[in-house]
Design an enzyme around this catalytic site. Structure first.
Site, PDB file in Angstrom:
ATOM      1  N   SER A 157       3.298  -1.687  -8.341  1.00 21.40           N
ATOM      2  CA  SER A 157       3.269  -1.378  -9.777  1.00 21.40           C
ATOM      3  C   SER A 157       3.217   0.104 -10.109  1.00 21.40           C
ATOM      4  O   SER A 157       3.212   0.463 -11.294  1.00 21.40           O
ATOM      5  CB  SER A 157       2.075  -2.087 -10.440  1.00 21.40           C
ATOM      6  OG  SER A 157       2.325  -3.464 -10.554  1.00 21.40           O
ATOM      7  N   LYS A 199       5.779   1.178 -12.599  1.00 18.66           N
ATOM      8  CA  LYS A 199       5.637   1.145 -14.053  1.00 18.66           C
ATOM      9  C   LYS A 199       5.501   2.543 -14.665  1.00 18.66           C
ATOM     10  O   LYS A 199       5.703   2.704 -15.885  1.00 18.66           O
ATOM     11  CB  LYS A 199       4.459   0.266 -14.442  1.00 18.66           C
ATOM     12  CG  LYS A 199       4.662  -1.212 -14.104  1.00 18.66           C
ATOM     13  CD  LYS A 199       3.478  -2.053 -14.559  1.00 18.66           C
ATOM     14  CE  LYS A 199       3.680  -3.536 -14.302  1.00 18.66           C
ATOM     15  NZ  LYS A 199       3.567  -3.897 -12.884  1.00 18.66           N
ATOM     16  N   SER A 215      -1.344  -3.265 -15.923  1.00 22.05           N
ATOM     17  CA  SER A 215      -0.238  -3.614 -15.029  1.00 22.05           C
ATOM     18  C   SER A 215       0.370  -4.970 -15.374  1.00 22.05           C
ATOM     19  O   SER A 215       0.689  -5.758 -14.488  1.00 22.05           O
ATOM     20  CB  SER A 215      -0.708  -3.597 -13.568  1.00 22.05           C
ATOM     21  OG  SER A 215       0.295  -3.102 -12.726  1.00 22.05           O
ATOM     22  N   LYS A 265      -2.327   5.214 -12.118  1.00 20.05           N
ATOM     23  CA  LYS A 265      -1.656   3.914 -12.009  1.00 20.05           C
ATOM     24  C   LYS A 265      -2.007   3.305 -10.663  1.00 20.05           C
ATOM     25  O   LYS A 265      -1.986   3.987  -9.639  1.00 20.05           O
ATOM     26  CB  LYS A 265      -0.133   4.038 -12.139  1.00 20.05           C
ATOM     27  CG  LYS A 265       0.563   2.678 -12.223  1.00 20.05           C
ATOM     28  CD  LYS A 265       0.256   2.004 -13.547  1.00 20.05           C
ATOM     29  CE  LYS A 265       0.663   0.531 -13.534  1.00 20.05           C
ATOM     30  NZ  LYS A 265      -0.329  -0.296 -12.800  1.00 20.05           N
TER      31      LYS A 265
END
Length: 358
Positions: free
Chosen positions: A132, A135, A189, A294
Protein backbone atom coordinates in the site's frame (compact mmCIF):
# COMPACT_ATOMS: atom_id res chain seq x y z
CA UNK A 1 -26.39 -63.56 54.21
CA UNK A 2 -27.07 -63.58 50.45
CA UNK A 3 -23.64 -64.86 49.33
CA UNK A 4 -24.24 -68.57 50.15
CA UNK A 5 -27.49 -69.01 48.13
CA UNK A 6 -25.94 -67.21 45.18
CA UNK A 7 -22.80 -69.37 45.37
CA UNK A 8 -24.85 -72.53 45.54
CA UNK A 9 -26.96 -71.39 42.61
CA UNK A 10 -23.86 -70.70 40.49
CA UNK A 11 -22.45 -74.17 41.34
CA UNK A 12 -25.73 -75.78 40.41
CA UNK A 13 -25.83 -73.98 37.06
CA UNK A 14 -22.23 -74.97 36.30
CA UNK A 15 -22.97 -78.66 37.04
CA UNK A 16 -26.12 -78.47 34.98
CA UNK A 17 -24.21 -76.93 32.07
CA UNK A 18 -21.46 -79.60 32.16
CA UNK A 19 -24.02 -82.40 32.32
CA UNK A 20 -25.91 -80.99 29.39
CA UNK A 21 -22.64 -80.66 27.44
CA UNK A 22 -21.81 -84.34 28.20
CA UNK A 23 -25.22 -85.50 27.01
CA UNK A 24 -24.87 -83.52 23.76
CA UNK A 25 -21.47 -85.01 23.01
CA UNK A 26 -22.64 -88.62 23.79
CA UNK A 27 -25.84 -88.53 21.73
CA UNK A 28 -25.72 -91.39 19.23
CA UNK A 29 -26.00 -90.57 15.50
CA UNK A 30 -25.44 -86.77 15.97
CA UNK A 31 -23.36 -84.98 13.35
CA UNK A 32 -20.00 -83.68 14.61
CA UNK A 33 -20.69 -80.09 13.44
CA UNK A 34 -24.11 -80.08 15.04
CA UNK A 35 -22.67 -81.36 18.33
CA UNK A 36 -20.03 -78.61 18.32
CA UNK A 37 -22.66 -75.95 17.59
CA UNK A 38 -24.89 -77.24 20.39
CA UNK A 39 -22.00 -77.26 22.84
CA UNK A 40 -21.14 -73.66 21.97
CA UNK A 41 -24.72 -72.59 22.62
CA UNK A 42 -24.70 -74.29 26.01
CA UNK A 43 -21.44 -72.56 26.96
CA UNK A 44 -22.89 -69.15 26.03
CA UNK A 45 -26.00 -69.92 28.08
CA UNK A 46 -23.85 -70.85 31.08
CA UNK A 47 -21.82 -67.62 30.88
CA UNK A 48 -25.00 -65.57 30.50
CA UNK A 49 -26.44 -67.28 33.55
CA UNK A 50 -23.34 -66.52 35.58
CA UNK A 51 -23.49 -62.85 34.60
CA UNK A 52 -27.19 -62.61 35.40
CA UNK A 53 -26.68 -63.67 39.00
CA UNK A 54 -23.40 -61.83 39.63
CA UNK A 55 -23.81 -58.78 41.88
CA UNK A 56 -23.77 -55.46 39.97
CA UNK A 57 -22.25 -52.26 41.07
CA UNK A 58 -24.41 -49.21 40.75
CA UNK A 59 -23.32 -47.00 37.81
CA UNK A 60 -22.19 -43.52 38.83
CA UNK A 61 -24.81 -40.85 38.27
CA UNK A 62 -23.74 -38.37 35.61
CA UNK A 63 -25.54 -35.09 35.18
CA UNK A 64 -26.09 -34.44 31.48
CA UNK A 65 -26.56 -30.81 30.56
CA UNK A 66 -27.66 -29.39 27.24
CA UNK A 67 -24.17 -28.03 26.61
CA UNK A 68 -22.47 -31.38 27.33
CA UNK A 69 -24.98 -33.22 25.14
CA UNK A 70 -24.34 -30.85 22.23
CA UNK A 71 -20.59 -31.11 22.82
CA UNK A 72 -20.75 -34.90 22.79
CA UNK A 73 -22.61 -34.91 19.49
CA UNK A 74 -20.41 -32.26 17.84
CA UNK A 75 -17.48 -33.60 15.79
CA UNK A 76 -14.00 -32.66 16.92
CA UNK A 77 -12.48 -30.18 14.50
CA UNK A 78 -8.89 -29.07 14.34
CA UNK A 79 -8.33 -25.52 13.11
CA UNK A 80 -6.09 -25.34 10.05
CA UNK A 81 -3.45 -22.67 10.12
CA UNK A 82 -1.93 -21.97 6.75
CA UNK A 83 1.85 -21.66 6.80
CA UNK A 84 3.16 -18.14 6.39
CA UNK A 85 4.17 -17.35 2.83
CA UNK A 86 7.75 -16.08 2.51
CA UNK A 87 8.20 -12.55 1.21
CA UNK A 88 10.21 -11.75 -1.90
CA UNK A 89 12.93 -10.41 0.36
CA UNK A 90 13.11 -13.67 2.30
CA UNK A 91 13.27 -15.69 -0.91
CA UNK A 92 16.13 -13.47 -2.11
CA UNK A 93 18.04 -13.96 1.16
CA UNK A 94 17.93 -10.27 2.09
CA UNK A 95 17.21 -11.03 5.75
CA UNK A 96 20.63 -12.60 6.15
CA UNK A 97 22.27 -9.17 5.91
CA UNK A 98 23.12 -7.71 9.32
CA UNK A 99 23.24 -4.06 10.35
CA UNK A 100 24.47 -2.20 13.45
CA UNK A 101 20.92 -1.43 14.65
CA UNK A 102 19.66 -5.02 14.29
CA UNK A 103 16.72 -3.88 12.19
CA UNK A 104 13.96 -6.37 11.42
CA UNK A 105 13.43 -4.85 7.97
CA UNK A 106 15.51 -6.42 5.22
CA UNK A 107 15.56 -3.06 3.41
CA UNK A 108 16.09 0.30 5.09
CA UNK A 109 17.11 3.81 4.13
CA UNK A 110 17.36 6.94 6.26
CA UNK A 111 18.37 10.19 4.62
CA UNK A 112 18.48 13.85 5.56
CA UNK A 113 15.72 15.54 3.59
CA UNK A 114 17.59 18.84 3.28
CA UNK A 115 21.17 17.70 2.66
CA UNK A 116 20.37 14.29 1.09
CA UNK A 117 22.98 12.76 3.36
CA UNK A 118 22.53 9.03 3.82
CA UNK A 119 22.51 8.19 7.53
CA UNK A 120 21.65 4.52 7.18
CA UNK A 121 21.46 2.19 4.21
CA UNK A 122 20.57 -1.49 3.97
CA UNK A 123 19.77 -3.19 0.65
CA UNK A 124 18.48 0.17 -0.55
CA UNK A 125 18.69 -0.78 -4.24
CA UNK A 126 16.70 -4.02 -3.88
CA UNK A 127 13.49 -3.96 -5.94
CA UNK A 128 10.58 -5.47 -3.99
CA UNK A 129 6.78 -5.35 -3.83
CA UNK A 130 5.67 -2.21 -1.99
CA UNK A 131 2.05 -3.05 -1.07
CA UNK A 132 0.00 0.00 0.00
CA UNK A 133 2.94 2.38 -0.25
CA UNK A 134 1.53 2.48 -3.79
CA UNK A 135 -1.25 4.73 -2.50
CA UNK A 136 1.18 7.64 -2.12
CA UNK A 137 1.52 7.78 -5.91
CA UNK A 138 -2.23 7.33 -6.28
CA UNK A 139 -2.83 10.29 -3.98
CA UNK A 140 -0.19 12.42 -5.66
CA UNK A 141 -1.82 12.00 -9.08
CA UNK A 142 -5.30 12.75 -7.73
CA UNK A 143 -4.27 15.98 -6.02
CA UNK A 144 -2.15 17.18 -8.94
CA UNK A 145 -4.97 16.53 -11.44
CA UNK A 146 -7.01 19.31 -9.78
CA UNK A 147 -10.18 17.22 -9.93
CA UNK A 148 -13.28 18.42 -8.02
CA UNK A 149 -12.79 17.03 -4.52
CA UNK A 150 -16.49 17.27 -3.67
CA UNK A 151 -17.54 15.11 -6.61
CA UNK A 152 -19.39 11.98 -5.42
CA UNK A 153 -17.82 8.61 -6.21
CA UNK A 154 -19.71 5.32 -5.81
CA UNK A 155 -18.07 2.01 -4.99
CA UNK A 156 -18.87 -0.59 -7.65
CA UNK A 157 -18.18 -4.29 -8.07
CA UNK A 158 -15.08 -3.34 -10.06
CA UNK A 159 -13.54 -1.99 -6.85
CA UNK A 160 -13.89 -5.29 -4.96
CA UNK A 161 -10.54 -6.98 -4.39
CA UNK A 162 -10.18 -10.13 -6.46
CA UNK A 163 -6.37 -10.20 -6.03
CA UNK A 164 -6.18 -11.02 -2.31
CA UNK A 165 -9.83 -11.24 -1.30
CA UNK A 166 -9.38 -8.48 1.29
CA UNK A 167 -12.41 -7.05 3.06
CA UNK A 168 -13.69 -3.50 3.12
CA UNK A 169 -16.22 -1.57 5.14
CA UNK A 170 -17.21 0.30 2.00
CA UNK A 171 -19.85 -1.96 0.51
CA UNK A 172 -20.79 -1.86 -3.14
CA UNK A 173 -23.11 1.10 -3.66
CA UNK A 174 -21.46 3.30 -1.02
CA UNK A 175 -21.07 6.89 -2.20
CA UNK A 176 -18.50 9.30 -0.78
CA UNK A 177 -16.80 12.40 -2.12
CA UNK A 178 -13.43 12.19 -3.82
CA UNK A 179 -11.94 13.98 -0.80
CA UNK A 180 -13.33 11.36 1.58
CA UNK A 181 -12.11 8.51 -0.61
CA UNK A 182 -8.62 9.99 -0.74
CA UNK A 183 -8.57 10.54 3.02
CA UNK A 184 -9.49 6.91 3.72
CA UNK A 185 -7.00 5.59 1.14
CA UNK A 186 -4.07 7.49 2.65
CA UNK A 187 -4.92 7.31 6.35
CA UNK A 188 -6.41 3.83 6.78
CA UNK A 189 -5.24 2.27 3.51
CA UNK A 190 -8.80 1.67 2.21
CA UNK A 191 -8.31 -0.45 -0.92
CA UNK A 192 -11.73 0.05 -2.48
CA UNK A 193 -11.41 3.80 -2.02
CA UNK A 194 -8.01 3.82 -3.74
CA UNK A 195 -9.28 1.67 -6.60
CA UNK A 196 -12.34 3.89 -7.06
CA UNK A 197 -10.07 6.95 -7.28
CA UNK A 198 -8.13 5.35 -10.13
CA UNK A 199 -11.24 3.98 -11.86
CA UNK A 200 -12.98 7.39 -11.91
CA UNK A 201 -9.88 9.25 -13.13
CA UNK A 202 -10.57 10.99 -16.45
CA UNK A 203 -9.79 8.41 -19.13
CA UNK A 204 -10.31 5.42 -16.83
CA UNK A 205 -8.19 3.03 -14.80
CA UNK A 206 -5.78 1.98 -17.56
CA UNK A 207 -4.88 5.59 -18.27
CA UNK A 208 -4.47 6.26 -14.55
CA UNK A 209 -2.00 3.41 -14.13
CA UNK A 210 -0.13 4.69 -17.18
CA UNK A 211 0.07 8.09 -15.52
CA UNK A 212 1.42 6.50 -12.35
CA UNK A 213 4.31 4.98 -14.29
CA UNK A 214 4.87 8.15 -16.28
CA UNK A 215 5.10 10.16 -13.05
CA UNK A 216 7.60 7.68 -11.64
CA UNK A 217 9.82 8.06 -14.70
CA UNK A 218 9.52 11.85 -14.50
CA UNK A 219 10.72 11.77 -10.90
CA UNK A 220 13.66 9.54 -11.82
CA UNK A 221 12.22 6.46 -10.09
CA UNK A 222 13.85 4.00 -12.47
CA UNK A 223 13.25 0.93 -10.26
CA UNK A 224 9.52 1.53 -9.92
CA UNK A 225 6.59 -0.12 -11.70
CA UNK A 226 2.85 0.07 -11.06
CA UNK A 227 0.07 -2.16 -12.40
CA UNK A 228 -2.84 -0.93 -10.23
CA UNK A 229 -3.57 1.87 -7.71
CA UNK A 230 -3.97 -0.06 -4.40
CA UNK A 231 -0.80 -2.10 -3.88
CA UNK A 232 -2.63 -5.42 -3.60
CA UNK A 233 -0.67 -6.73 -6.56
CA UNK A 234 2.89 -7.90 -5.91
CA UNK A 235 3.76 -6.52 -9.35
CA UNK A 236 3.74 -3.02 -7.88
CA UNK A 237 7.44 -2.79 -7.08
CA UNK A 238 10.08 -0.23 -6.17
CA UNK A 239 13.32 0.33 -4.25
CA UNK A 240 14.02 2.24 -1.06
CA UNK A 241 15.91 4.87 -3.09
CA UNK A 242 12.92 5.46 -5.35
CA UNK A 243 10.48 5.57 -2.45
CA UNK A 244 12.56 8.20 -0.67
CA UNK A 245 12.16 10.35 -3.78
CA UNK A 246 8.39 9.81 -3.75
CA UNK A 247 8.12 10.67 -0.04
CA UNK A 248 10.07 13.88 -0.61
CA UNK A 249 7.73 14.98 -3.42
CA UNK A 250 4.54 13.87 -1.64
CA UNK A 251 5.58 15.78 1.49
CA UNK A 252 5.37 19.02 -0.47
CA UNK A 253 1.61 18.45 -0.97
CA UNK A 254 -0.41 19.81 1.99
CA UNK A 255 -3.39 17.51 1.30
CA UNK A 256 -1.21 14.39 1.38
CA UNK A 257 0.48 15.59 4.57
CA UNK A 258 -2.84 16.20 6.30
CA UNK A 259 -4.66 13.06 5.19
CA UNK A 260 -1.80 10.63 5.78
CA UNK A 261 -1.11 11.83 9.32
CA UNK A 262 -4.61 12.38 10.72
CA UNK A 263 -5.16 10.00 13.66
CA UNK A 264 -8.78 9.23 12.79
CA UNK A 265 -11.61 10.12 10.45
CA UNK A 266 -15.37 9.62 10.34
CA UNK A 267 -17.54 9.25 7.25
CA UNK A 268 -21.31 9.09 7.00
CA UNK A 269 -22.54 6.07 5.07
CA UNK A 270 -26.31 6.18 4.81
CA UNK A 271 -27.80 6.32 8.28
CA UNK A 272 -24.62 5.21 10.05
CA UNK A 273 -21.23 6.75 10.72
CA UNK A 274 -18.03 4.77 10.17
CA UNK A 275 -14.98 5.51 12.32
CA UNK A 276 -11.60 4.91 10.68
CA UNK A 277 -8.18 5.05 12.36
CA UNK A 278 -4.67 5.57 11.10
CA UNK A 279 -2.77 2.37 10.28
CA UNK A 280 0.39 3.89 11.80
CA UNK A 281 0.11 4.18 15.58
CA UNK A 282 3.21 6.42 15.71
CA UNK A 283 1.06 9.37 14.61
CA UNK A 284 -0.57 9.20 18.07
CA UNK A 285 2.75 9.42 19.92
CA UNK A 286 3.92 12.79 21.26
CA UNK A 287 7.49 11.55 20.85
CA UNK A 288 7.12 11.72 17.08
CA UNK A 289 6.78 14.70 14.74
CA UNK A 290 5.58 13.08 11.53
CA UNK A 291 4.94 15.18 8.42
CA UNK A 292 3.88 12.36 6.09
CA UNK A 293 3.61 8.60 6.38
CA UNK A 294 2.25 5.47 4.72
CA UNK A 295 2.17 1.84 5.76
CA UNK A 296 1.77 -1.25 3.61
CA UNK A 297 1.45 -4.99 3.83
CA UNK A 298 0.92 -8.01 1.61
CA UNK A 299 2.65 -11.34 2.21
CA UNK A 300 4.97 -10.84 -0.77
CA UNK A 301 6.11 -7.43 0.51
CA UNK A 302 6.25 -8.00 4.26
CA UNK A 303 5.54 -5.05 6.55
CA UNK A 304 6.46 -1.71 4.99
CA UNK A 305 6.65 1.88 6.23
CA UNK A 306 7.74 5.24 4.83
CA UNK A 307 7.81 8.50 6.77
CA UNK A 308 8.94 12.08 6.74
CA UNK A 309 9.73 13.10 10.30
CA UNK A 310 11.86 15.41 12.42
CA UNK A 311 14.35 13.84 14.82
CA UNK A 312 16.94 15.75 16.86
CA UNK A 313 16.37 18.87 14.79
CA UNK A 314 16.83 17.09 11.45
CA UNK A 315 14.24 16.43 8.77
CA UNK A 316 14.55 12.77 7.92
CA UNK A 317 13.00 10.45 5.36
CA UNK A 318 12.76 6.87 6.57
CA UNK A 319 12.01 3.84 4.41
CA UNK A 320 11.54 0.33 5.82
CA UNK A 321 10.61 -2.57 3.54
CA UNK A 322 10.03 -6.27 4.09
CA UNK A 323 9.94 -6.15 7.88
CA UNK A 324 9.27 -9.45 9.66
CA UNK A 325 6.65 -9.17 12.40
CA UNK A 326 3.46 -7.16 12.80
CA UNK A 327 5.00 -4.29 14.78
CA UNK A 328 8.62 -4.65 13.73
CA UNK A 329 8.55 -1.81 11.17
CA UNK A 330 7.46 0.56 13.96
CA UNK A 331 10.15 -0.90 16.19
CA UNK A 332 12.73 -0.23 13.48
CA UNK A 333 11.61 3.39 13.29
CA UNK A 334 11.95 3.69 17.08
CA UNK A 335 15.45 2.18 16.93
CA UNK A 336 16.53 4.68 14.29
CA UNK A 337 15.08 7.62 16.22
CA UNK A 338 16.83 6.55 19.45
CA UNK A 339 20.08 6.06 17.55
CA UNK A 340 19.94 9.53 15.97
CA UNK A 341 19.00 11.21 19.25
CA UNK A 342 21.78 9.46 21.18
CA UNK A 343 24.54 10.08 18.64
CA UNK A 344 26.06 13.59 18.97
CA UNK A 345 27.57 13.47 15.49
CA UNK A 346 24.15 12.90 13.98
CA UNK A 347 22.44 15.57 16.04
CA UNK A 348 24.98 18.13 14.85
CA UNK A 349 24.44 17.06 11.22
CA UNK A 350 28.05 15.99 10.70
CA UNK A 351 28.23 13.48 7.79
CA UNK A 352 28.12 10.00 9.27
CA UNK A 353 26.73 6.93 7.54
CA UNK A 354 26.00 3.43 8.78
CA UNK A 355 25.87 0.54 6.35
CA UNK A 356 24.97 -3.06 6.82
CA UNK A 357 27.65 -5.73 6.77
CA UNK A 358 27.55 -8.18 3.90
Amino acid sequence: MQSRPRTALRSFIQVLGVAALGVALAAPGADAAERKKSAAKKQVSTVAAKRSVAPRKAAPRVKVTRASAVSARAPVRTAYVAPARPSFGELAGLHTLTDPLALKSSVALVIDQDTHEVLLSKNDHAVLPIASLTKLMTGLLITQANLPMDEPITITQDDVDTEKGSRSRLSVGTTLTRREMLHLALMSSENRAAHALGRTYPGGLALFVGQMNAKARLLGMADTRYVEPTGLSSNNQSSARDLAVLVNVAHSDPVLREFSTSPGYEVAVGAKTLQYNNTNRLVHSPAWDIGLQKTGYISEAGRCLVMQTQVAGRKLIMVFLDSAGKFSRLGDAERVRSWVESTPALRSAVPHAVRGNG
